[in-house]
Design a protein around this motif. Structure first.
Motif, short mmCIF file in Angstrom:
data_model
loop_
_atom_site.label_atom_id
_atom_site.label_comp_id
_atom_site.label_asym_id
_atom_site.label_seq_id
_atom_site.Cartn_x
_atom_site.Cartn_y
_atom_site.Cartn_z
N ALA A 1 19.88 -27.21 140.23
CA ALA A 1 20.54 -26.09 139.69
C ALA A 1 20.17 -26.02 138.21
O ALA A 1 20.07 -24.91 137.72
CB ALA A 1 22.25 -26.70 139.57
N ILE A 2 19.89 -26.84 137.57
CA ILE A 2 19.37 -26.75 136.07
C ILE A 2 18.12 -26.00 135.96
O ILE A 2 17.90 -25.00 135.08
CB ILE A 2 19.29 -28.11 135.43
CG1 ILE A 2 20.71 -28.82 135.22
CG2 ILE A 2 18.45 -28.27 134.06
CD1 ILE A 2 20.84 -30.28 134.81
N GLN B 1 16.71 -17.50 133.20
CA GLN B 1 17.18 -17.47 132.06
C GLN B 1 15.50 -17.14 131.09
O GLN B 1 15.37 -17.03 130.03
CB GLN B 1 17.79 -18.19 131.15
CG GLN B 1 19.10 -18.33 131.65
CD GLN B 1 20.00 -17.05 131.19
OE1 GLN B 1 19.96 -16.48 130.25
NE2 GLN B 1 20.89 -16.72 132.76
N GLU B 2 14.59 -17.28 131.90
CA GLU B 2 13.12 -16.78 131.55
C GLU B 2 12.69 -18.21 130.38
O GLU B 2 11.72 -17.74 129.85
CB GLU B 2 13.02 -15.56 130.90
CG GLU B 2 13.38 -14.55 131.86
CD GLU B 2 13.22 -13.14 131.08
OE1 GLU B 2 13.28 -12.74 129.73
OE2 GLU B 2 12.57 -12.09 131.78
N PHE B 3 13.19 -19.33 130.85
CA PHE B 3 12.51 -20.30 130.11
C PHE B 3 11.40 -21.13 130.95
O PHE B 3 11.28 -20.82 132.06
CB PHE B 3 13.54 -21.62 129.89
CG PHE B 3 14.80 -21.51 129.01
CD1 PHE B 3 14.48 -22.28 127.89
CD2 PHE B 3 15.80 -20.24 129.03
CE1 PHE B 3 15.34 -21.89 126.81
CE2 PHE B 3 16.40 -20.22 127.80
CZ PHE B 3 16.28 -20.91 126.86
N ILE B 4 10.49 -21.66 129.92
CA ILE B 4 9.41 -22.35 130.78
C ILE B 4 9.31 -23.90 130.63
O ILE B 4 9.71 -24.32 129.54
CB ILE B 4 7.97 -21.78 130.00
CG1 ILE B 4 7.99 -20.21 129.89
CG2 ILE B 4 6.67 -22.50 130.49
CD1 ILE B 4 6.49 -19.86 129.28
N PHE C 1 11.97 -25.63 128.29
CA PHE C 1 13.07 -26.85 128.62
C PHE C 1 12.25 -27.84 129.46
O PHE C 1 11.00 -27.65 129.90
CB PHE C 1 14.20 -26.14 129.67
CG PHE C 1 13.75 -25.99 131.09
CD1 PHE C 1 14.05 -27.28 131.94
CD2 PHE C 1 12.98 -25.07 131.52
CE1 PHE C 1 13.96 -26.84 132.95
CE2 PHE C 1 12.80 -24.70 133.02
CZ PHE C 1 12.93 -25.74 133.88
N GLN C 2 12.64 -29.05 129.35
CA GLN C 2 11.89 -30.03 130.18
C GLN C 2 13.11 -31.01 130.86
O GLN C 2 14.03 -31.22 130.26
CB GLN C 2 11.05 -30.72 129.17
CG GLN C 2 10.09 -31.81 130.14
CD GLN C 2 9.35 -32.54 128.83
OE1 GLN C 2 8.66 -33.41 129.29
NE2 GLN C 2 9.49 -32.36 127.67
N ILE C 3 12.82 -31.51 132.05
CA ILE C 3 13.64 -32.83 132.48
C ILE C 3 12.67 -33.99 132.11
O ILE C 3 11.56 -34.40 132.61
CB ILE C 3 13.71 -32.89 134.00
CG1 ILE C 3 14.49 -31.28 134.33
CG2 ILE C 3 14.69 -33.95 134.51
CD1 ILE C 3 15.78 -30.91 133.94
N VAL D 1 16.04 -28.94 125.76
CA VAL D 1 15.91 -27.11 125.66
C VAL D 1 15.80 -27.03 124.16
O VAL D 1 16.14 -27.39 123.29
CB VAL D 1 16.84 -26.75 126.19
CG1 VAL D 1 16.94 -25.25 126.25
CG2 VAL D 1 17.46 -27.32 127.57
N GLU D 2 14.77 -25.59 124.06
CA GLU D 2 14.57 -25.26 122.68
C GLU D 2 14.33 -23.86 122.73
O GLU D 2 13.77 -23.30 123.76
CB GLU D 2 13.65 -25.97 121.95
CG GLU D 2 13.50 -25.75 120.40
CD GLU D 2 14.50 -26.64 119.66
OE1 GLU D 2 14.54 -26.54 118.55
OE2 GLU D 2 15.18 -27.65 120.37
N ALA D 3 14.71 -23.04 121.81
CA ALA D 3 14.65 -21.65 121.79
C ALA D 3 14.52 -20.92 120.56
O ALA D 3 15.03 -21.39 119.57
CB ALA D 3 15.92 -21.00 122.60
#
Length: 598
Positions: free
Chosen positions: A153-154, A161-164, A216-218, A240-242
């Motif tokens: 889900a994450i 949300q267009e995160f990489i 983002f990253q797990i 996460v960072e933006a």
């Protein structure tokens, strides 16, 4: 494939079908020579029938089976006889009449029961020693499935949300101003070390400088800390960072993430936006920066009242700039001496000299300290604490943060005593999310005699406080935020410093890190900031803690496949272990303890 279906799949719609199943023998029942075996795989259980009148050899082979042996069976789906259906199983209306059996592996008797009730009664050390058996238990399997669904889900949310997702190195440089690190010696650079990454913090800020904008990253992270129920030496972080974001953007983004996780995993719609509580209010009201707001029991401040009191302990504390806090635990005046001592010991562990209290019993106030209170003081205590028969009031007198923390711990422990008596209901599924904001940017470290970053040294100050950074660091609020659920800190983050001059000022003028050390540890980062670093911010969530709450368990060890014990040991693989002198020689290391001969 050794199977056509899994063991939780067959229903009445499959009657008459020829099927093949494979799994573990969950249980064996002998009904007058006819054997019924519950066959289990990760999807469920199917009852398999072996009738020696149909095939004597097959029945004899089935009779030799032991629980937890791995088998494959073939047969025909049939309806269970009337009155024998099991409504608690999806497959409870049918059984498979076996026509073939293959024993894939025989099992020794397990050292503990593999059902949830039996497995929960044995020691955790035994379960961890045989973790591969423990993970066969339904509860543990469900925990792994919940972890998988939460992680999916994450990932789906941040992709939408267009995160990489970007992987960062596990081997980093040592930055010892944080938590204790795990050091890794370099074979090709004698005498030099890597550190296992405590978090991707610096890398994710560099990714913002690189123009990634949404990362983002797990992430797998490592800290050499004392372990407990909610802490492991290796843990998983949702990192996460933006770029070009404000605190409001961060709040909305992560409320959306948690909303999706709870909906996808539990089918629960959590309300947003989450309440926000300044750090000072959280401490003053709940005695904690991660308050459990499922129940009231709020702290009340009586510092002003006792400044001129005849009770010298309170008066001297108030006069020296400390705080006098009280909490009324309604209905707990019947606590035992043992329970009172446990509360006192908890308070002393946080620096209290004792735990002053007042019981209201038989219409009287019972306490060694009541005789020191004036009638006016008693009247104000009674009014502001709403004192009634059966109540007990606890006090803390110390410097402000310590006084809050002492009663914050008493508050939690007293709540558990009320739960035990049936006077307070605390439901695990009463989801009380909360943002704690406006933390102090710096705190004074008495031990080292200087300031330390409350969060980390990359946190940006609140703009209107920035002018006080050097002159009065304790008065500066940071753009730091924690997200809390039912008294558990799920994660924290901040808007970061992105100007090199300001970051250098924090390192050198506030934290007093020598310029050469700043260059050694953070020089590459400061140089990166000189090449057009965008404003940015982010957060890190503890995935293990999120999953533990979703699963309703107190220990994150229950949601990690192969955790370490509280002593940092893997009891299954029996690590850590000594290494050979040859290995140490290659790494240019000598040890102070004996090693194995190699």
């Amino acid at each position: 494939m050794k199977r056509t279906h899994h063991c939780g799949q067959l229903t009445k719609t499959d009657l008459g079908a020829s099927v093949s199943l494979a799994g573990w023998v969950d249980s064996i029942r002998d009904h007058g020579g006819i054997l019924f075996i519950d066959l289990r795989d990760r999807k469920g259980i199917t009852q398999v029938k072996f009738d020696p009148q149909d095939d004597a050899a097959l029945g004899e082979a089935a009779a030799q089976l032991k629980p937890e042996s791995v088998i494959a069976v073939s047969g025909t789906v049939a309806l269970r006889p009337e009155g024998t259906a099991n409504a608690s199983l999806p497959t409870g209306e049918i059984e498979v009449n076996a026509t073939a059996l293959e024993v894939l592996n025989r099992s020794e008797p397990p050292p503990f029961p593999l059902d949830d009730a039996g497995g929960d009664k044995v020691s955790e050390d035994l379960r961890l020693s045989y973790r591969y058996l423990d993970l066969r238990r339904p509860k543990m399997r469900r925990n792994l499935e919940v972890r998988h669904r939460a992680t999916k889900a994450i990932r789906d949310y941040f992709d939408s949300q267009e995160f990489i997702e970007v992987e960062t190195p596990a081997l980093f440089k040592s930055t010892p101003e944080g938590a204790r690190e795990y050091l890794v010696p370099s074979r090709i650079h004698p005498g030099q070390f890597y550190a296992l990454s405590q978090s991707p913090q610096q890398f994710k800020q560099i990714l913002m400088v690189a123009g990634v904008e949404k990362y983002f990253q797990i992430a797998r992270c490592f800290r050499d800390e004392d372990l407990r129920a909610d802490r492991q030496m290796e843990f998983t972080q949702v990192d996460v960072e933006a770029s070009f974001v404000t605190r409001e953007d961060i709040y909305a983004l992560f409320e959306g993430m948690l909303k999706k996780v709870w909906r996808d995993v539990l089918g629960t719609d959590i309300p947003t936006p989450f309440p926000r509580l300044p750090f000072a209010d959280a401490m003053n009201r709940y005695g904690s920066d991660k308050p459990d707001t499922r129940f009231a029991l709020e702290l009340v401040d009586f510092t002003e009242l006792f400044k001129t009191s005849s009770f010298k302990v309170f008066a001297s504390t108030a006069a020296s700039g400390g705080a006098i806090k009280a909490i009324n635990v309604k209905g707990l005046a019947d606590l035992t001496q043992g329970e009172l001592k446990a509360l006192e010991d908890a308070a002393k562990a946080l620096g209290a000299k004792g735990l002053a209290f007042i019981k209201v019993e038989g219409g009287e106030w019972k306490s060694p300290i009541v005789k020191f209170f004036s009638e006016a003081e008693k009247a104000e205590l009674s009014a502001r604490l709403s004192l009634e028969e059966g109540d007990i009031v606890f006090f803390a007198a110390a410097e402000w943060e310590r006084a809050c923390a002492i009663l914050g711990r008493v508050r939690l422990d007293a709540a558990q005593l009320l739960v035990k008596r049936g006077k307070l209901a605390l439901r695990d599924d009463d989801w009380k999310f909360l943002w704690v904001v406006d933390f102090p940017l710096m705190s004074y470290d008495e031990e080292r005699g200087g300031y330390a970053a409350t969060h980390h040294p990359f946190t940006a100050p609140v703009p209107e406080d920035a002018s006080l950074l050097v002159s009065d660091p304790k008065a500066v609020r940071g753009q730091h935020y924690d997200i809390v659920l039912n008294g558990v800190e799920l994660g924290g983050g901040s808007i970061r410093i992105h100007q090199p001059a300001l970051q250098k000022q924090v390192f050198e003028d506030v934290l007093k890190i020598p310029a050469d050390v700043v260059e050694s540890r953070f020089g590459y980062m400061l140089r990166a900031f000189t090449f057009g670093a965008p404003p940015h911010g982010g957060i890190a969530f503890g995935l293990d803690r999120i999953v533990a709450l979703l699963c309703g368990t107190q220990s994150i060890r229950d949601v990690i496949a192969f955790p370490k014990t509280q002593r940092g040991q893997d009891l299954m693989a029996q690590s850590p272990t000594p290494v050979t002198p040859k290995q140490l020689k290659e790494l240019h290391i000598a040890t102070a303890v004996p090693v194995e001969n190699g």
